[in-house]
Design an enzyme around this catalytic site. Structure first.
Site, mmCIF file in Angstrom:
data_model
loop_
_atom_site.group_PDB
_atom_site.id
_atom_site.type_symbol
_atom_site.label_atom_id
_atom_site.label_comp_id
_atom_site.label_asym_id
_atom_site.label_seq_id
_atom_site.Cartn_x
_atom_site.Cartn_y
_atom_site.Cartn_z
ATOM 1 C CE1 TYR A 1 -24.962 -14.741 -50.491
ATOM 2 C CE2 TYR A 1 -25.987 -13.200 -52.020
ATOM 3 C CZ TYR A 1 -26.020 -13.919 -50.846
ATOM 4 O OH TYR A 1 -27.116 -13.820 -50.017
ATOM 5 C CB SER B 1 -29.998 -14.104 -51.630
ATOM 6 O OG SER B 1 -29.719 -12.728 -51.797
#
Length: 337
Positions: free
Chosen positions: A189, A163
């Site tokens: 994350y 990501s």
């Protein structure tokens, strides 16, 4: 001494872009007889990846934590097999892998797609923070166990669906599980996705001699997935993507990718002939990404600016350091011979 980053980390002008769909990038490519394992291949961009690859002749095996949900979502799709697996449970990963290896099949594509985001602090039974355990360590474990089947392919590709979120945090080697520092969900994350990029970097170096190539990728800012189901809406409001009532702004939604567009980079990395002799790179928008040395201006309310790869996440020294730490955390050596 290793060069810090991969000299191949630059766009190749693929002819595709952010608006390309998974069906468009696979057009004309016959994958009959190929076998793929896709984690999370029953929801969001993973489901679209499954549909597109299966329609091109790939036998797709989908390991799923929630078998009932997966079976429902996969109804009517041919060329698939569904198996039980939980990425946060090492025994479950081992059981799935052993069953696959016992079948004697080669593995042409391993697509580590499953992931979680914006979750409160949770730890698995080993004490590992849940985003790190799911988004990265489970990938490392599964790849290690399926390595013999990948070697059989003589042309396998391993993908880590990463990501742009890797830009939120480098990997914290001193405190990866937030035992000493305050937990922030986006830092968790971010480091988990940085780890995905570093895995592709280290894995490609080891796999080249077996014709196994590895890639990490950013699907793009995609509308309609389940990834943000636990997100605090205040964060979206702060980023300028949502209004004060928590609804996405129409002008932002209009610029987000659809799910077929979100799956396109995964499918491009899995199948593109342009990557035949290239590996260990981070991709986005169906091409290899540009390294972000600070020259890219990012705005969360303008999805097209959410691009580029941070040098720390493709740094070969970091990749080797993380490889060793991952083996220590899992308690076994990833034998790549």
């Amino acid at each position: 001494m290793l060069q810090k980053t991969n000299p191949l980390q630059h766009p190749v002008q693929s002819g595709f872009n952010a608006e390309s769909t998974a069906q468009e990038v696979i057009k004309g490519i016959d994958l009959t007889g190929k076998t793929a394992v896709i984690t999370g291949g029953y929801a969001g961009i993973g489901l679209e990846t499954t549909k597109v690859l299966a329609s091109a002749g790939v036998k797709v095996i989908i390991p799923a934590r929630d078998i009932e949900k997966a079976a429902k979502n996969l109804t009517g799709i041919k060329n698939i097999e569904l198996e039980k697996m939980d990425l946060m449970d090492p025994v479950s990963v081992d059981n799935f892998s052993q069953k696959f290896l016992a079948s004697g099949r080669k593995l042409d594509l391993l697509i580590n797609n499953a992931g979680i985001m914006w979750v409160p602090l949770r730890r698995d039974h080993r004490g590992i923070e849940s985003q790190l355990a799911t988004n990265y360590l489970g990938q490392f474990h599964l790849t290690a166990r399926l390595w013999p089947a990948l070697k059989k392919s003589n042309g396998a590709r391993v993908l880590s669906v990463s990501s742009y979120g890797h830009q939120m945090a480098p990997f914290d080697f001193e405190d990866p599980n937030f035992e000493k520092r305050e937990y922030q969900t986006l830092l968790g994350y971010g480091q988990s996705k940085t780890a995905c990029n570093l895995l592709a970097t280290a894995l490609d170096e080891r796999g080249k001699k077996f014709n196994i190539r590895a890639y990490s990728l950013h699907p793009g800012s995609v509308y309609g997935t389940e990834l943000g189901r636990e997100e605090p809406i205040d964060l979206y409001i702060q980023m300028g993507t949502h209004d004060k009532d928590g609804k996405i702004k129409p002008e932002v939604e209009a610029r987000l990718k659809t799910i077929p567009q979100g799956a396109a980079t995964t499918v491009w990395c899995a199948t593109s002939p342009m990557l035949q002799n290239i590996g260990g790179v981070y991709c986005e928008n169906c091409d290899i990404a540009e390294i972000d040395f600070g020259q890219i201006e990012h705005r969360y309310d303008e999805p097209a600016t959410i691009r580029g790869v941070q040098p720390y996440s493709i740094d070969r020294e970091n990749a080797e350091r993380l490889w060793k730490l991952s083996e220590e955390m899992l308690g076994f050596k990833f034998d790549t011979e």
